[in-house]
Design a protein around this motif. Structure first.
Motif, short mmCIF file in Angstrom:
data_model
loop_
_atom_site.label_atom_id
_atom_site.label_comp_id
_atom_site.label_asym_id
_atom_site.label_seq_id
_atom_site.Cartn_x
_atom_site.Cartn_y
_atom_site.Cartn_z
N GLN A 313 0.86 -1.17 0.00
CA GLN A 313 0.00 0.00 0.00
C GLN A 313 0.90 1.23 0.00
OE1 GLN A 313 -2.56 2.28 -0.60
NE2 GLN A 313 -3.69 0.49 0.06
N LYS A 314 0.72 2.11 -0.95
CA LYS A 314 1.61 3.25 -1.09
C LYS A 314 1.39 4.27 0.01
CE LYS A 314 2.45 4.90 -5.16
NZ LYS A 314 2.28 5.48 -6.48
N GLU A 315 0.16 4.45 0.46
CA GLU A 315 -0.15 5.47 1.45
C GLU A 315 -0.77 4.81 2.68
OE1 GLU A 315 -1.87 9.18 -0.19
OE2 GLU A 315 -2.01 8.03 -2.03
N PRO A 316 -0.05 4.79 3.80
CA PRO A 316 -0.60 4.17 5.01
C PRO A 316 -1.96 4.73 5.40
CG PRO A 316 1.72 4.69 5.29
CD PRO A 316 1.30 5.31 3.99
N ALA A 317 -2.19 6.00 5.14
CA ALA A 317 -3.47 6.61 5.51
C ALA A 317 -4.64 6.01 4.74
CB ALA A 317 -3.43 8.11 5.26
N LYS A 318 -4.33 5.35 3.60
CA LYS A 318 -5.39 4.74 2.79
C LYS A 318 -5.34 3.22 2.83
CE LYS A 318 -5.72 8.59 -0.47
NZ LYS A 318 -5.67 9.00 -1.90
N ALA A 319 -4.66 2.68 3.84
CA ALA A 319 -4.50 1.23 3.93
C ALA A 319 -5.83 0.51 4.10
CB ALA A 319 -3.56 0.88 5.07
N HIS A 320 -6.86 1.22 4.57
CA HIS A 320 -8.17 0.60 4.79
C HIS A 320 -9.05 0.68 3.54
CE1 HIS A 320 -8.72 4.85 5.44
NE2 HIS A 320 -10.02 4.72 5.41
N GLN A 321 -8.50 1.23 2.46
CA GLN A 321 -9.26 1.34 1.21
C GLN A 321 -8.73 0.33 0.21
OE1 GLN A 321 -9.38 5.36 -0.22
NE2 GLN A 321 -9.68 6.23 1.82
N ILE A 322 -9.63 -0.52 -0.30
CA ILE A 322 -9.23 -1.57 -1.23
C ILE A 322 -9.95 -1.38 -2.56
CG2 ILE A 322 -9.19 -4.06 -1.66
CD1 ILE A 322 -9.24 -4.49 1.34
N LYS A 323 -9.17 -1.22 -3.60
CA LYS A 323 -9.76 -1.12 -4.93
C LYS A 323 -10.29 -2.48 -5.36
CE LYS A 323 -6.76 2.64 -6.52
NZ LYS A 323 -5.75 3.06 -7.54
N LEU A 324 -11.52 -2.49 -5.85
CA LEU A 324 -12.10 -3.76 -6.27
C LEU A 324 -11.31 -4.38 -7.42
CD1 LEU A 324 -15.94 -2.99 -6.09
CD2 LEU A 324 -14.42 -3.98 -4.37
N GLY A 325 -10.67 -3.53 -8.22
CA GLY A 325 -9.84 -4.05 -9.30
C GLY A 325 -8.69 -4.89 -8.78
N VAL A 326 -8.15 -4.53 -7.60
CA VAL A 326 -7.08 -5.31 -6.99
C VAL A 326 -7.59 -6.68 -6.57
CG1 VAL A 326 -5.49 -5.42 -5.03
CG2 VAL A 326 -5.83 -3.26 -6.25
N VAL A 327 -8.82 -6.72 -6.04
CA VAL A 327 -9.42 -8.00 -5.65
C VAL A 327 -9.63 -8.88 -6.88
CG1 VAL A 327 -11.39 -9.09 -4.54
CG2 VAL A 327 -10.55 -6.89 -3.70
N VAL A 328 -10.05 -8.27 -7.98
CA VAL A 328 -10.23 -9.02 -9.23
C VAL A 328 -8.92 -9.65 -9.67
CG1 VAL A 328 -10.76 -8.81 -11.69
CG2 VAL A 328 -12.21 -7.65 -10.01
N LYS A 329 -7.83 -8.89 -9.57
CA LYS A 329 -6.52 -9.42 -9.95
C LYS A 329 -6.10 -10.57 -9.04
CE LYS A 329 -4.47 -5.29 -12.06
NZ LYS A 329 -3.37 -4.29 -11.97
#
Length: 383
Positions: A313-329
């Motif tokens: 995760q590039k930004e620790p502040a956004k570690a709780h945000q998951i892009k659905l595209g990443v889940v698809v991959k």
């Protein structure tokens, strides 16, 4: 052991060096001039001993060649300071000499001195790195590398014009990249990249191959940082295919970034490649991806965290945000074929059943997890 030099011998050696610089300029001998500008290169002991034995060398150089005093005097001072390992002083003197040389270079119509200019560009970066280490160790502000970047931008401006000198611009660009990457100011690369890739003055294929390889390596790394993996793949593959096959260290350097890029787009390297270039830190990653073993993948990433550029995760502040595209991959790695809408539907069911705490940002296709206990324990509850 220091060797005693008579004043006359020191005088002769310094005069010989000055004459060679002036002769190289008067005869347009770029290769000879380049070798004389290589301040940090080994082999300058004879001149260094002479400078130490003849402290009045600045006046001697200025009196003998007054029309080039702005170049020759600080150049000698840089060589002398470098021999004494006073690197901050060496950098300051060399920067003055480099500016004087740039002024001369601008006045010459042909690019005969390009090799010398490239040596100046390399030397000012190397001296700046040494100077910054020295300054940091003494508690002073290490600002020489930043200053070197400013100087090289002036050099780039002198080369980024119509005419034969533009062929040298890509080498200077690559020196700038090395500075910006070391300083962590990679955003500054963008303006130089725009000049190279959009200006009508340049035809990329006209540049020397070694400069194109270095350029593609650094711009490929930039695309990795921006998560543009397909473009990164194209650039790093270009660098690999055109790199000197005898330069195994450079090939390994390229592969350290190309392999994880390939993994991100579903291409697994052969184990023989990993063995040949000593990149076995990726072996367990490959095995885990082939098996669909997430536990082994996590272990492999944790074990070689310092080596991998696969970013959690590039930004620790956004570690709780998951892009659905990443889940698809991730599902695709497990040979489960789903699109974003199907994944969103499953996630919605898990949220409804209180198996995941969070909500959807539908517009950006992001699952925003609760920062507190996003995955509640089942405690025997049926899924």
């Amino acid at each position: 052991m220091a060797v005693y030099l008579s004043m006359g011998e020191a005088h002769r050696r310094i005069g010989d060096y000055l004459s060679r610089v002036v002769d190289a300029i008067s005869t347009s001998d770029g290769a000879a001039l380049a070798s004389l500008f290589a301040v940090s290169a080994p082999g300058s002991t004879l001149l260094s001993d002479a400078l130490a034995a003849f402290p009045d060398f600045p006046r001697f150089a200025g009196d003998r060649f007054p029309h080039l005093a702005d170049l020759l005097v600080p150049l000698l001072r840089a060589i002398h300071s470098h021999s004494l390992q006073r690197f901050a002083d060496a950098y300051s003197s060399f920067e003055k000499a480099a500016n004087a040389f740039l002024q001369e270079f601008r006045n010459w119509e042909t690019p005969w001195a390009m090799e010398a200019m490239h040596t100046v560009a390399l030397e000012i970066r190397l001296l700046a790195e040494k100077a910054d280490r020295e300054l940091a160790m003494t508690g002073k502000n290490p600002d020489k590398l930043q200053a070197a970047g400013s100087f090289l931008m002036k050099v780039f401006g002198a080369l980024a014009v119509k005419g034969p000198k533009r062929i040298g611009a890509l080498y200077v660009t690559c020196q700038l990249f090395k500075i910006y990457f070391r300083l962590g100011t990679v955003n500054l690369c963008r303006s130089v990249i725009r000049s190279i890739e959009t200006a009508r003055n340049f035809d990329f294929e006209d540049f020397p191959v070694k400069d194109k390889v270095t350029y593609m390596y650094y711009t490929g790394r930039l695309e990795v940082f921006n998560e543009n993996f397909l473009v990164a793949d194209q650039k790093l593959t270009y660098a690999l295919m055109h790199c000197n096959p005898q330069s195994e260290s450079n090939l390994r350097r390229i592969l350290k970034f190309l392999i994880p890029v390939k993994l991100s787009i579903g291409v697994l390297p052969k184990r023989t490649l990993l063995e040949r270039y000593n990149l076995l830190e990726y072996a367990d990653v490959m095995t885990s991806l082939k098996r669909g073993d997430l536990r082994l993948l996590r272990q492999a990433l944790d074990r070689h965290e310092d080596h991998h550029i696969i970013q959690r995760q590039k930004e620790p502040a956004k570690a709780h945000q998951i892009k659905l595209g990443v889940v698809v991959k991730a599902l695709k790695w497990l040979e489960i074929d789903m699109d974003v809408d199907e994944v969103e539907c499953i996630m919605a069911c898990l949220i409804y059943k209180n198996l995941i705490k969070g909500y959807f940002a539908h517009k950006s296709k992001v699952l925003v997890l609760s920062k507190q206990d996003p995955f509640p324990k089942l405690n025997g509850k049926p899924v």
